[in-house]
Design a protein around this motif. Sequence first.
Motif, mmCIF file in Angstrom:
data_model
loop_
_atom_site.group_PDB
_atom_site.id
_atom_site.type_symbol
_atom_site.label_atom_id
_atom_site.label_comp_id
_atom_site.label_asym_id
_atom_site.label_seq_id
_atom_site.Cartn_x
_atom_site.Cartn_y
_atom_site.Cartn_z
ATOM 1 N N ASP A 187 39.260 42.561 39.813
ATOM 2 C CA ASP A 187 38.843 41.998 38.534
ATOM 3 C C ASP A 187 39.751 42.448 37.398
ATOM 4 O O ASP A 187 40.085 41.663 36.511
ATOM 5 C CB ASP A 187 37.380 42.329 38.236
ATOM 6 C CG ASP A 187 37.069 43.816 38.265
ATOM 7 O OD1 ASP A 187 37.805 44.584 38.929
ATOM 8 O OD2 ASP A 187 36.077 44.234 37.634
ATOM 9 N N TYR B 118 43.141 40.593 37.841
ATOM 10 C CA TYR B 118 42.998 39.187 37.464
ATOM 11 C C TYR B 118 42.858 39.011 35.955
ATOM 12 O O TYR B 118 43.408 38.076 35.375
ATOM 13 C CB TYR B 118 41.807 38.543 38.179
ATOM 14 C CG TYR B 118 42.021 38.318 39.657
ATOM 15 C CD1 TYR B 118 43.290 38.177 40.208
ATOM 16 C CD2 TYR B 118 40.951 38.245 40.522
ATOM 17 C CE1 TYR B 118 43.477 37.971 41.567
ATOM 18 C CE2 TYR B 118 41.126 38.034 41.891
ATOM 19 C CZ TYR B 118 42.397 37.890 42.397
ATOM 20 O OH TYR B 118 42.577 37.678 43.739
ATOM 21 N N ALA B 119 42.141 39.910 35.296
ATOM 22 C CA ALA B 119 42.001 39.828 33.834
ATOM 23 C C ALA B 119 43.364 39.997 33.161
ATOM 24 O O ALA B 119 43.682 39.282 32.198
ATOM 25 C CB ALA B 119 41.021 40.879 33.334
ATOM 26 N N LEU C 209 46.304 39.318 34.518
ATOM 27 C CA LEU C 209 47.073 38.107 34.816
ATOM 28 C C LEU C 209 46.632 36.937 33.939
ATOM 29 O O LEU C 209 47.461 36.183 33.430
ATOM 30 C CB LEU C 209 46.930 37.731 36.289
ATOM 31 C CG LEU C 209 47.671 38.630 37.277
ATOM 32 C CD1 LEU C 209 47.169 38.387 38.697
ATOM 33 C CD2 LEU C 209 49.171 38.403 37.188
ATOM 34 N N ASP C 210 45.317 36.795 33.754
ATOM 35 C CA ASP C 210 44.789 35.704 32.929
ATOM 36 C C ASP C 210 45.229 35.812 31.471
ATOM 37 O O ASP C 210 45.313 34.803 30.767
ATOM 38 C CB ASP C 210 43.263 35.666 32.986
ATOM 39 C CG ASP C 210 42.734 35.118 34.302
ATOM 40 O OD1 ASP C 210 43.517 34.496 35.050
ATOM 41 O OD2 ASP C 210 41.534 35.326 34.585
ATOM 42 N N ALA C 211 45.505 37.025 31.004
ATOM 43 C CA ALA C 211 45.885 37.242 29.605
ATOM 44 C C ALA C 211 47.353 36.913 29.328
ATOM 45 O O ALA C 211 47.762 36.853 28.169
ATOM 46 C CB ALA C 211 45.597 38.692 29.216
#
Length: 95
Positions: free
Chosen positions: A58, A61-62, A64-66
């Motif tokens: 998590d 992924y957070a 990477l999403d940013a």
Amino acid sequence: MAVVPPRVARRTRRAVGMDPRAGVLVRAVESGGPADAAGLARGNLIVDAAGSPVTGLDVLYAALDAVAPGGELRLGVVRGSDEREVVVRFPGAES
């Protein structure tokens, strides 16, 4: 890049020389992709993303999403006893 949380007990990790910290294990890297260009390799343990400890998928992924298209992400990686920082540069947005 394919990643999985390592499922090796902390005691076992120390016994075989793996880093005892939490992190995410790199299982595969796409040849020619951003992770490959940054120097990530199968077997690396990602322990830090954008300055935050990677305690699980998590968190990674957070981070990477940013990242915006054309942006970059700094990762702290451990391989054996070698720890280093790699910078993953992502392609820009398509026009």
